[in-house]
Each structure stands twice: as C-alpha cells, then as structure tokens.
Design a protein around this motif. Structure first.
Motif, PDB file in Angstrom:
ATOM      1  N   LYS A  59      41.445  54.668  36.195  1.00  0.00           N
ATOM      2  CA  LYS A  59      41.003  54.097  34.921  1.00  0.00           C
ATOM      3  C   LYS A  59      42.117  53.252  34.306  1.00  0.00           C
ATOM      4  O   LYS A  59      41.866  52.174  33.786  1.00  0.00           O
ATOM      5  N   MET A  60      43.375  53.739  34.407  1.00  0.00           N
ATOM      6  CA  MET A  60      44.491  52.957  33.871  1.00  0.00           C
ATOM      7  C   MET A  60      44.604  51.625  34.609  1.00  0.00           C
ATOM      8  O   MET A  60      44.847  50.598  34.006  1.00  0.00           O
ATOM      9  N   PHE A  61      44.401  51.648  35.940  1.00  0.00           N
ATOM     10  CA  PHE A  61      44.498  50.412  36.700  1.00  0.00           C
ATOM     11  C   PHE A  61      43.358  49.466  36.332  1.00  0.00           C
ATOM     12  O   PHE A  61      43.557  48.274  36.182  1.00  0.00           O
ATOM     13  N   VAL A  69      55.341  36.996  46.302  1.00  0.00           N
ATOM     14  CA  VAL A  69      54.469  36.863  45.142  1.00  0.00           C
ATOM     15  C   VAL A  69      53.257  37.760  45.376  1.00  0.00           C
ATOM     16  O   VAL A  69      52.597  37.669  46.412  1.00  0.00           O
ATOM     17  N   MET A  70      52.995  38.639  44.407  1.00  0.00           N
ATOM     18  CA  MET A  70      51.799  39.482  44.457  1.00  0.00           C
ATOM     19  C   MET A  70      50.974  39.188  43.214  1.00  0.00           C
ATOM     20  O   MET A  70      51.503  39.211  42.104  1.00  0.00           O
ATOM     21  N   LEU A  71      49.715  38.920  43.435  1.00  0.00           N
ATOM     22  CA  LEU A  71      48.831  38.547  42.343  1.00  0.00           C
ATOM     23  C   LEU A  71      47.530  39.319  42.501  1.00  0.00           C
ATOM     24  O   LEU A  71      46.964  39.375  43.585  1.00  0.00           O
ATOM     25  N   VAL A  72      47.083  39.945  41.415  1.00  0.00           N
ATOM     26  CA  VAL A  72      45.827  40.687  41.412  1.00  0.00           C
ATOM     27  C   VAL A  72      44.929  40.043  40.375  1.00  0.00           C
ATOM     28  O   VAL A  72      45.333  39.827  39.233  1.00  0.00           O
ATOM     29  N   SER A  73      43.698  39.731  40.780  1.00  0.00           N
ATOM     30  CA  SER A  73      42.746  39.156  39.833  1.00  0.00           C
ATOM     31  C   SER A  73      41.375  39.762  40.070  1.00  0.00           C
ATOM     32  O   SER A  73      41.138  40.394  41.094  1.00  0.00           O
ATOM     33  N   GLY A  74      40.493  39.557  39.109  1.00  0.00           N
ATOM     34  CA  GLY A  74      39.123  40.026  39.251  1.00  0.00           C
ATOM     35  C   GLY A  74      38.318  39.052  40.084  1.00  0.00           C
ATOM     36  O   GLY A  74      38.728  37.916  40.324  1.00  0.00           O
ATOM     37  N   LEU A  75      37.160  39.494  40.540  1.00  0.00           N
ATOM     38  CA  LEU A  75      36.325  38.638  41.385  1.00  0.00           C
ATOM     39  C   LEU A  75      35.841  37.389  40.646  1.00  0.00           C
ATOM     40  O   LEU A  75      35.688  36.331  41.238  1.00  0.00           O
ATOM     41  N   ASN A  76      35.592  37.521  39.342  1.00  0.00           N
ATOM     42  CA  ASN A  76      35.127  36.346  38.607  1.00  0.00           C
ATOM     43  C   ASN A  76      36.283  35.568  37.973  1.00  0.00           C
ATOM     44  O   ASN A  76      36.061  34.643  37.217  1.00  0.00           O
ATOM     45  N   LYS A  77      37.517  35.970  38.283  1.00  0.00           N
ATOM     46  CA  LYS A  77      38.696  35.276  37.770  1.00  0.00           C
ATOM     47  C   LYS A  77      39.575  34.891  38.955  1.00  0.00           C
ATOM     48  O   LYS A  77      40.745  35.221  39.026  1.00  0.00           O
ATOM     49  N   THR A  78      38.998  34.220  39.906  1.00  0.00           N
ATOM     50  CA  THR A  78      39.728  33.939  41.139  1.00  0.00           C
ATOM     51  C   THR A  78      40.825  32.915  40.932  1.00  0.00           C
ATOM     52  O   THR A  78      40.749  32.052  40.065  1.00  0.00           O
ATOM     53  N   GLY A  95      37.171  46.670  46.075  1.00  0.00           N
ATOM     54  CA  GLY A  95      36.285  46.867  44.921  1.00  0.00           C
ATOM     55  C   GLY A  95      36.015  45.532  44.260  1.00  0.00           C
ATOM     56  O   GLY A  95      35.567  44.589  44.897  1.00  0.00           O
ATOM     57  N   ASP A  96      36.311  45.444  42.981  1.00  0.00           N
ATOM     58  CA  ASP A  96      36.086  44.188  42.255  1.00  0.00           C
ATOM     59  C   ASP A  96      37.402  43.461  41.984  1.00  0.00           C
ATOM     60  O   ASP A  96      37.504  42.701  41.037  1.00  0.00           O
ATOM     61  N   LYS A  97      38.409  43.715  42.817  1.00  0.00           N
ATOM     62  CA  LYS A  97      39.714  43.084  42.644  1.00  0.00           C
ATOM     63  C   LYS A  97      40.078  42.260  43.870  1.00  0.00           C
ATOM     64  O   LYS A  97      39.742  42.622  44.996  1.00  0.00           O
TER      65      LYS A  97
END
Length: 189
Positions: A92-94, A113-122, A148-150
């Motif tokens: 939940k925190m993540f 470089v590590m980058l995490v974004s949501g599926l609708n924020k590509t 998942g959705d990331k």
C-alpha cells in the motif's frame, strides 16, 4: 438333557465368538498403538539405552507431540497473518507513492537510471536515452518491464569521455523537468 446340552453349546460358541472378537480388537489396538509410536519423531523418544516404551508411555508421548504441533501451527498461522499484514501495508505504501519515481546512481565511470511510472503516465525511453547522451553518457543497456499497473525502466550508461565525466545532478534535474508534466496527470485508479 438334550436341551441343556444344546443350550450349553450355544453359550460356549457365543463365548468363543466374544473372546475372538475381543482378541481381534486388542490385536488391532496394539497395531494402531505401534503405528502411532512409529510416527513420533526419534528426537522426542528417550535414548535406546532405556527400556522400550510401554503403550501408555507411547500414548502420552504422542499426545504431547500432537499438542506441541498444534501450538506450532497456531504460532505459524499468527506469523503468516502478521507477514501478510506487513506485506499489504508495504504494498500500500508503494502504491500510495506518487508516480513517477526517478532514481539515479553514480557508478563512477557510469550511471544507472531507474524510473517507475504508471501505465497511463508512460515515459518515452528514447527521451531518457537522449538526455543521457546529450550529457555525455553512452547507453550500454536499456530495459523496461511491466509489473501490475507500473512500468519500470532501467538504463545503464557509461561515460563517453572519462576525464570529463557525467554530472549526475544535472542529468537528474533534466530528467525531473522532463517527467514533471507527468506528475500533474490524474492519479491511477
């Protein structure tokens, strides 16, 4: 007299049947006790130097072992529940963390470089690569994966000219500017 003889024969055969049934029951119970005794782990049995355990001792030992196993099962269930609660709160925190997330590591002669974004924020991976190359790094590997959705992006780059190097803070600032418009997008639902 014949009636008495017939009645006594019937009584004798009934007694024999009862004796046979009782003997078979005792043999069956002895077999079951032996099976139960064989299921008790060797570390709980007394050393072989002592005499063999009697049936009552085996039953007592089995009962104690069953009680220990029940207690252990309950303890493990509680630990599992606690681990599940911890895992769900970490997850939940993540999930609650604002996306996108950008992290850079200076590896001396390289940068990660590590980058995490949501599926609708590509994020366009080629744009991240362009920023790195403009800052004097040569991309060695670039990958992304969806969980998942990331979306998870990982880019490894090395310095083109070792005496000049790559300024990690400048790269991070440029990438932050590049992904900043993504932060104003509505959150994933």
């Amino acid at each position: 007299m014949k009636k008495r003889l017939a009645a006594s024969t019937i009584d004798d055969s009934t007694k024999l049947d009862r004796k046979t049934i009782e003997r078979n029951r005792r043999i069956h119970m002895k077999s079951l006790c032996h099976q139960l005794g064989s299921l008790i782990p060797p570390n709980l049995k007394p050393p072989k130097s002592k005499l063999m355990l009697g049936q009552q001792d085996q039953l007592d030992l089995a009962a104690r072992y069953i009680k220990q196993m029940r207690e252990r099962i309950e303890k493990l269930k509680r630990q599992k529940e606690q681990a599940m609660l911890n895992q769900s709160s970490e997850r939940k925190m993540f999930v609650d963390t604002k996306l996108p997330i950008l992290e850079l590591r200076d590896l001396g002669s390289g940068i990660e470089v590590m980058l995490v974004s949501g599926l609708n924020k590509t994020v366009m991976l080629y744009e991240v690569i362009s920023v790195l190359e403009e800052e004097g790094a040569e991309v060695v590997t670039a990958s992304f994966s969806t969980v998942g959705d990331k979306l998870f992006y990982v880019v490894h780059a090395q310095v083109k000219i070792s005496r000049v190097g790559v300024e990690t803070t400048r790269v991070k600032d440029r990438l932050q500017e590049f992904i900043a418009p993504l932060e104003i997008w509505p959150e994933d639902v």
